[in-house]
Design a protein around this motif. Structure first.
Motif, PDB file in Angstrom:
ATOM      1  N   ARG A 122      14.320 -89.019  54.274  1.00 30.97           N
ATOM      2  CA  ARG A 122      16.194 -89.267  53.218  1.00 30.97           C
ATOM      3  C   ARG A 122      16.874 -89.082  54.261  1.00 30.97           C
ATOM      4  O   ARG A 122      16.061 -87.861  54.928  1.00 30.97           O
ATOM      5  N   ALA A 124      20.098 -86.412  55.010  1.00 33.99           N
ATOM      6  CA  ALA A 124      21.161 -85.788  54.260  1.00 33.99           C
ATOM      7  C   ALA A 124      22.760 -85.937  54.835  1.00 33.99           C
ATOM      8  O   ALA A 124      22.703 -85.477  56.785  1.00 33.99           O
ATOM      9  N   GLU A 125      23.127 -85.082  53.809  1.00 37.59           N
ATOM     10  CA  GLU A 125      24.676 -85.080  54.988  1.00 37.59           C
ATOM     11  C   GLU A 125      25.308 -83.893  54.729  1.00 37.59           C
ATOM     12  O   GLU A 125      26.120 -83.564  55.347  1.00 37.59           O
ATOM     13  N   SER A 126      24.653 -83.335  54.129  1.00 37.09           N
ATOM     14  CA  SER A 126      25.062 -81.333  54.473  1.00 37.09           C
ATOM     15  C   SER A 126      23.801 -80.264  54.119  1.00 37.09           C
ATOM     16  O   SER A 126      22.885 -80.856  53.510  1.00 37.09           O
ATOM     17  N   ASP A 128      23.679 -78.533  51.438  1.00 37.14           N
ATOM     18  CA  ASP A 128      23.042 -78.866  50.461  1.00 37.14           C
ATOM     19  C   ASP A 128      22.118 -79.470  50.196  1.00 37.14           C
ATOM     20  O   ASP A 128      21.239 -78.995  49.519  1.00 37.14           O
ATOM     21  N   GLU A 129      22.340 -80.531  50.311  1.00 33.11           N
ATOM     22  CA  GLU A 129      22.416 -81.652  50.029  1.00 33.11           C
ATOM     23  C   GLU A 129      20.775 -81.487  50.654  1.00 33.11           C
ATOM     24  O   GLU A 129      20.076 -82.570  49.927  1.00 33.11           O
ATOM     25  N   ARG A 132      18.212 -79.863  48.878  1.00 32.39           N
ATOM     26  CA  ARG A 132      17.901 -79.959  47.472  1.00 32.39           C
ATOM     27  C   ARG A 132      17.268 -81.370  47.259  1.00 32.39           C
ATOM     28  O   ARG A 132      15.964 -81.046  46.920  1.00 32.39           O
ATOM     29  N   ILE A 133      17.112 -81.869  48.366  1.00 31.15           N
ATOM     30  CA  ILE A 133      15.913 -83.455  48.753  1.00 31.15           C
ATOM     31  C   ILE A 133      14.962 -81.790  48.818  1.00 31.15           C
ATOM     32  O   ILE A 133      13.642 -82.206  48.343  1.00 31.15           O
ATOM     33  N   SER A 136      13.326 -80.616  45.673  1.00 28.35           N
ATOM     34  CA  SER A 136      13.450 -81.353  44.793  1.00 28.35           C
ATOM     35  C   SER A 136      11.354 -81.719  44.488  1.00 28.35           C
ATOM     36  O   SER A 136      10.895 -82.118  43.911  1.00 28.35           O
ATOM     37  N   ARG A 186      24.258 -84.676  60.467  1.00 30.49           N
ATOM     38  CA  ARG A 186      23.067 -85.168  59.359  1.00 30.49           C
ATOM     39  C   ARG A 186      22.229 -84.797  60.197  1.00 30.49           C
ATOM     40  O   ARG A 186      21.855 -84.451  61.174  1.00 30.49           O
TER      41      ARG A 186
END
Length: 424
Positions: A122, A124-126, A128-129, A132-133, A136, A186
């Motif tokens: 995956r 992620a651009e941040s 926080d993202e 979260r990944i 998950s 990223r």
């Protein structure tokens, strides 16, 4: 023939050495910027490897016949595009093709588009993202996960996190504390594959390709694969690196689809493609692409080259690789890196190197300089994190390693460290 090598490390010293040794015709060698070791066999030019405009002007003014780019940063900055714009012959991918290394996101999405086996991932651009990944559980509940900076990070942009806490710490260091700068704007998050690693490289002119001997790099600084990742603490080549079945699958499922994918997308590639592979139980998978020779794999590989390296590189640059046969010495080889105290975080420099001449004379080795300079009294001094690459080829890997470690016994400086388990 006038040949310019661009770069300043052990890989570029090995390139210059191989050009000098294998070329059938007399070659005038230049290197920008080079290092003290390279200066013994080539004329070093004080132009930085990423100063694209200055390098192009120099090559034009000097009437350089062929330029070979060693490192990734000038390729990402478009040095090949600029040289070709000026009608200069150069080996390496254009900037659009160099994205296979300069952007982990581009590389992973390229593999997905062309069904090239790789780890699930995956983007992620941040921070926080990314967190979260990880949380998950997509890649397993608190299972190992890999965090990769998107951009170039000198071999230090990958963290194999043992659990989610370690993964989140890596994300914070990359994306919040900005330890890798813009390289981690990223990140790629992917499953951690298991198996043995291998490095498989090949020259290509966009149509044809010629394989180099498979190699294995040793990335972590400590013995037993412990400690942080580095640019590489040693490398080997031998038949045991990859078995015939995995090798044939890599050619069929990775190399040929990669070249076809580049053609389909209209991306011209003339240079070296490096496949960092994980040999899993399901077959070889791509960990990463590089768009140049590995370092220190290049040192271990080039000591086995029998063919004329100038002829090979010229054919790659001119799209005539089909006309060239490449031959290698049988057997195996090894390169053991000697590093400075504090490497890879904060290497100390300026230490006096003892025993270098004796080691070169006493053992059947080649010693490639990665970070050295000459002192006022003519003594050798450390000038980088990875300082020397002690390299040998022989009939067996055991013999090659024995030659390396015999020579290393004669070399010393305050703070010198190296792995004693390369190839083992």
């Amino acid at each position: 023939m006038k040949v310019l090598v661009i770069g300043s490390g052990g890989r570029e010293h090995a390139l210059a050495w191989a050009l000098r040794r294998t070329a059938e015709d007399q070659v005038e060698l230049l290197c920008a910027p080079g290092n003290a070791g390279i200066g013994q066999i080539a004329r070093c030019v004080p132009i930085g490897a990423t100063d694209v405009s200055a390098l192009a002007r120099f090559a034009a003014d000097e009437r350089v016949d062929l330029t070979i780019v060693g490192s990734e940063a000038p390729l990402a900055r478009g040095i090949v595009d600029e040289f070709r714009r000026r009608g200069l012959t150069i080996v390496g991918p254009v900037a659009a093709a160099a994205r296979l290394e300069s952007s982990k996101v581009f590389a992973k999405e390229f593999m997905a588009r062309h069904k090239i086996p790789t780890a699930r991932f995956r983007v992620a651009e941040s921070a926080d993202e990314a967190v979260r990944i990880v949380r998950s559980g997509e890649f397993g509940e608190d299972a190992p996960v890999v965090i990769k900076a998107d951009g170039l990070a000198a071999g230090k942009g990958v963290v194999v996190a043992r659990d989610h806490r370690e993964a989140e710490r890596a994300i914070a260091e990359m994306m919040v504390q900005r330890k890798l700068g813009e390289a981690a704007n990223r990140v790629v998050i992917e499953e951690a594959l298991t198996g043995r690693e291998a490095s498989l490289m090949f020259w290509t002119d966009g149509r044809d390709y010629r394989l180099l001997p498979p190699a294995r790099d040793h990335k972590r600084v400590g013995e037993g694969d412990t400690g942080p990742n580095t640019g590489g603490m040693g490398a080997i080549t031998s038949d045991e690196v990859i078995d015939r079945t995995a090798f044939e699958r890599a050619v069929r499922e990775i190399i040929e689809p990669t070249l076809e994918g580049l053609r389909v997308e209209g991306i011209e590639f003339r240079g070296v493609i490096y496949l960092g592979l994980m040999l899993t139980a399901e077959g070889p998978c791509v960990l990463e692409y590089n768009v140049r020779l590995g370092d220190p794999e290049a040192q271990a590989i080039l000591v086995r080259l029998r063919s004329d390296l100038v002829q090979i590189c010229d054919a790659v640059a001119r799209g005539r690789l089909s006309e060239v046969k490449v031959s290698w010495a049988d057997g195996a080889s090894a390169c053991v890196v000697l590093a400075a105290r504090g490497y890879p975080e904060k290497p100390e420099t300026g230490a006096v190197i003892r025993g270098l001449e004796e080691a070169t004379r006493a053992a059947e080795v080649e010693i490639f300089h990665a970070g050295t300079e000459k002192g006022r009294k003519g003594e050798w001094l450390t000038a980088g994190g990875r300082v020397l690459g002690v390299t040998a080829a022989s009939a067996t890997l055991e013999q090659a390693l024995a030659r390396c470690y015999k020579a290393i016994e004669l070399i010393d400086w305050d703070g010198m460290h190296y792995r004693r388990d390369i190839g083992r």
